[in-house]
Design a protein around this motif. Structure first.
Motif, mmCIF file in Angstrom:
data_model
loop_
_atom_site.group_PDB
_atom_site.id
_atom_site.type_symbol
_atom_site.label_atom_id
_atom_site.label_comp_id
_atom_site.label_asym_id
_atom_site.label_seq_id
_atom_site.Cartn_x
_atom_site.Cartn_y
_atom_site.Cartn_z
ATOM 1 N N GLY A 11 2.886 -25.122 43.865
ATOM 2 C CA GLY A 11 2.367 -24.715 42.472
ATOM 3 C C GLY A 11 2.444 -23.229 42.215
ATOM 4 N N GLY A 12 2.797 -22.932 41.239
ATOM 5 C CA GLY A 12 2.798 -21.468 40.855
ATOM 6 C C GLY A 12 3.635 -20.468 41.559
ATOM 7 N N THR A 13 4.808 -20.791 42.296
ATOM 8 C CA THR A 13 5.534 -20.040 42.975
ATOM 9 C C THR A 13 6.679 -19.478 42.247
ATOM 10 O OG1 THR A 13 6.793 -21.983 43.666
ATOM 11 C CG2 THR A 13 5.259 -20.846 45.382
ATOM 12 N N GLY A 14 7.074 -19.892 40.775
ATOM 13 C CA GLY A 14 7.821 -19.558 40.218
ATOM 14 C C GLY A 14 9.142 -20.507 39.820
ATOM 15 N N LYS A 15 8.642 -21.797 39.916
ATOM 16 C CA LYS A 15 9.871 -22.921 39.696
ATOM 17 C C LYS A 15 10.220 -22.770 38.280
ATOM 18 C CE LYS A 15 6.933 -25.939 40.944
ATOM 19 N NZ LYS A 15 5.866 -25.151 41.491
ATOM 20 N N THR A 16 9.301 -22.820 37.340
ATOM 21 C CA THR A 16 9.878 -22.787 35.693
ATOM 22 C C THR A 16 10.350 -21.443 35.486
ATOM 23 O OG1 THR A 16 7.954 -24.303 35.336
ATOM 24 C CG2 THR A 16 8.888 -23.118 33.598
ATOM 25 N N MET A 17 9.981 -20.312 36.176
ATOM 26 C CA MET A 17 10.763 -19.059 35.825
ATOM 27 C C MET A 17 12.213 -19.292 36.283
ATOM 28 S SD MET A 17 11.768 -16.227 37.517
ATOM 29 C CE MET A 17 11.275 -16.411 39.183
ATOM 30 N N ASP A 39 8.100 -32.042 35.075
ATOM 31 C CA ASP A 39 6.999 -31.711 35.405
ATOM 32 C C ASP A 39 5.890 -32.295 34.361
ATOM 33 O OD1 ASP A 39 4.325 -30.579 35.935
ATOM 34 O OD2 ASP A 39 5.177 -28.366 36.087
ATOM 35 N N ASN A 189 10.272 -15.810 46.007
ATOM 36 C CA ASN A 189 9.882 -15.151 44.773
ATOM 37 C C ASN A 189 8.706 -14.219 44.918
ATOM 38 O OD1 ASN A 189 9.954 -14.419 42.120
ATOM 39 N ND2 ASN A 189 8.676 -16.290 41.273
ATOM 40 N N LYS A 190 8.780 -13.357 44.089
ATOM 41 C CA LYS A 190 7.512 -12.143 44.019
ATOM 42 C C LYS A 190 7.225 -11.458 45.715
ATOM 43 C CE LYS A 190 4.861 -15.346 41.374
ATOM 44 N NZ LYS A 190 3.844 -15.932 40.634
ATOM 45 N N PRO A 215 12.011 -9.900 43.473
ATOM 46 C CA PRO A 215 10.865 -9.082 43.142
ATOM 47 C C PRO A 215 10.020 -9.557 42.292
ATOM 48 C CG PRO A 215 12.787 -8.001 42.106
ATOM 49 C CD PRO A 215 13.224 -9.406 42.686
ATOM 50 N N TYR A 216 8.988 -9.153 42.138
ATOM 51 C CA TYR A 216 7.837 -9.161 41.058
ATOM 52 C C TYR A 216 8.384 -8.280 40.065
ATOM 53 C CZ TYR A 216 3.674 -9.051 38.241
ATOM 54 O OH TYR A 216 2.791 -9.127 37.038
ATOM 55 N N ASN A 217 8.459 -8.888 38.693
ATOM 56 C CA ASN A 217 8.811 -7.948 37.768
ATOM 57 C C ASN A 217 8.133 -7.926 36.402
ATOM 58 O OD1 ASN A 217 10.899 -8.419 34.895
ATOM 59 N ND2 ASN A 217 11.993 -7.169 36.625
ATOM 60 N N ASP A 224 5.702 -13.823 29.746
ATOM 61 C CA ASP A 224 4.885 -14.854 30.031
ATOM 62 C C ASP A 224 3.494 -14.469 29.235
ATOM 63 O OD1 ASP A 224 3.703 -17.121 31.434
ATOM 64 O OD2 ASP A 224 2.677 -15.944 32.590
#
Ligand SMILES: Nc1ncnc2c1ncn2[C@@H]1O[C@H](COP(=O)(O)OP(=O)(O)OP(=O)(O)O)[C@@H](O)[C@H]1O
Ligand SMILES: [Mg+2]
Length: 252
Positions: A11-17, A39, A189-190, A215-217, A224
């Motif tokens: 959860g929250g790792t960046g799948k949707t991004m 989802d 990611n991130k 990277p974190y961007n 978002d």
């Protein structure tokens, strides 16, 4: 031949991004693209900037209600009825088609309806060159078999050991359930210069192949926070560029 790509992970790792930027990059190469938001806590329509009113879950509930009230239209099989309804809810945009799964089965067993739905979706997918599926966090998509026909499974992780742990469990559960992906890749990611080496090392220990480190961007974060569709992000964005590279080198 249709190529089906699914995005999974903790959860929250960046799948949707990642799914959103993947769809952006792929839609430049093909118009024949189906995007499925699998989802139940759906937010891909917002990041893609495409409003969706009705989901597969809604259709399943409607059919269940009609069945219990003996009001299913006569002269048509339930499968045909479902297929017709699915065609009605697919949103066609300029760049791709979008289908939202919505909530999974509630109480009571809808096994047969779910099996038909799966067959119909599999049939539907064949009409496209590419299908991208954004899944819910964790492993449930595998046990529900919504990702059983996937060619390329991309597991998104952050630098945490738990993120990679989920990646490992996805690989293992797929093997246990005899689900065979042609490829399974990890996207970190991130991550920054310090954490990316740790992710690489941990991934190697787990036998996972990290294909990209994103990277974190700040710009992504800004989209978002403002609730803007990430699909519209600048093509010069460093994360988008890396996703575009993945599409060109590993997907097409
Ligand atoms: N590379 C990045 N740089 C900055 N912010 C990011 C990046 N990747 C993801 N985010 C942000 O992290 C948060 C989680 O990302 P996202 O919603 O894509 O994760 P998810 O894995 O789909 O979550 P869920 O499990 O809830 O579906 C969001 O606020 C997103 O904008
Ligand atoms: Mg998500």
């Amino acid at each position: 031949m249709t190529k089906i790509i699914a995005i999974s992970g903790k959860g929250g790792t960046g799948k949707t991004m990642f799914s959103t930027l993947l769809v952006k990059a792929l839609s430049k190469k093909t118009r024949n693209l189906l995007v499925i938001d699998a989802d139940p806590d759906s937010n891909l329509p917002e990041t893609l900037g495409i409003p969706v009113e009705k989901t597969i879950g809604d259709i399943r509930e409607e059919l269940k209600k009609l069945t219990s009230e003996n009001k299913v239209p006569t002269g048509i099989s339930k499968q045909e009825y479902l297929l017709g309804k699915i065609y009605e809810i697919i949103v066609e945009s300029e760049n791709f088609d979008l289908l939202v799964m919505g909530r999974p089965e509630g109480s009571g067993c809808y096994c047969s309806i779910n099996n038909w739905l799966r067959q119909i979706i599999d049939g539907l997918a064949k009409a496209y060159d590419y299908v991208v599926i954004d899944t819910e966090a964790g492993l449930e998509h595998l046990s529900r078999r919504t990702t059983q026909n996937v060619d390329t499974m991309i597991v998104v992780t952050d630098a945490s050991k738990r993120g990679l742990g989920t990646a490992k469990r996805i690989k293992k559960l797929a093997e246990d359930l005899d689900i065979k992906f042609k490829d399974i890749f990890v996207v970190a990611n991130k991550v920054d210069d310090k954490t990316k080496d740790i992710v690489e090392k941990n991934a190697q220990e787990l036998g996972l192949n990290v294909i990209a480190k994103l990277p974190y961007n700040k710009e992504i974060s800004k989209y978002d926070m403002l609730g803007l569709p990430l699909f519209n992000i600048d093509e010069d964005n460093e994360v988008y560029r890396k996703v575009e590279n993945i599409v060109n080198s590993l997907i097409l």
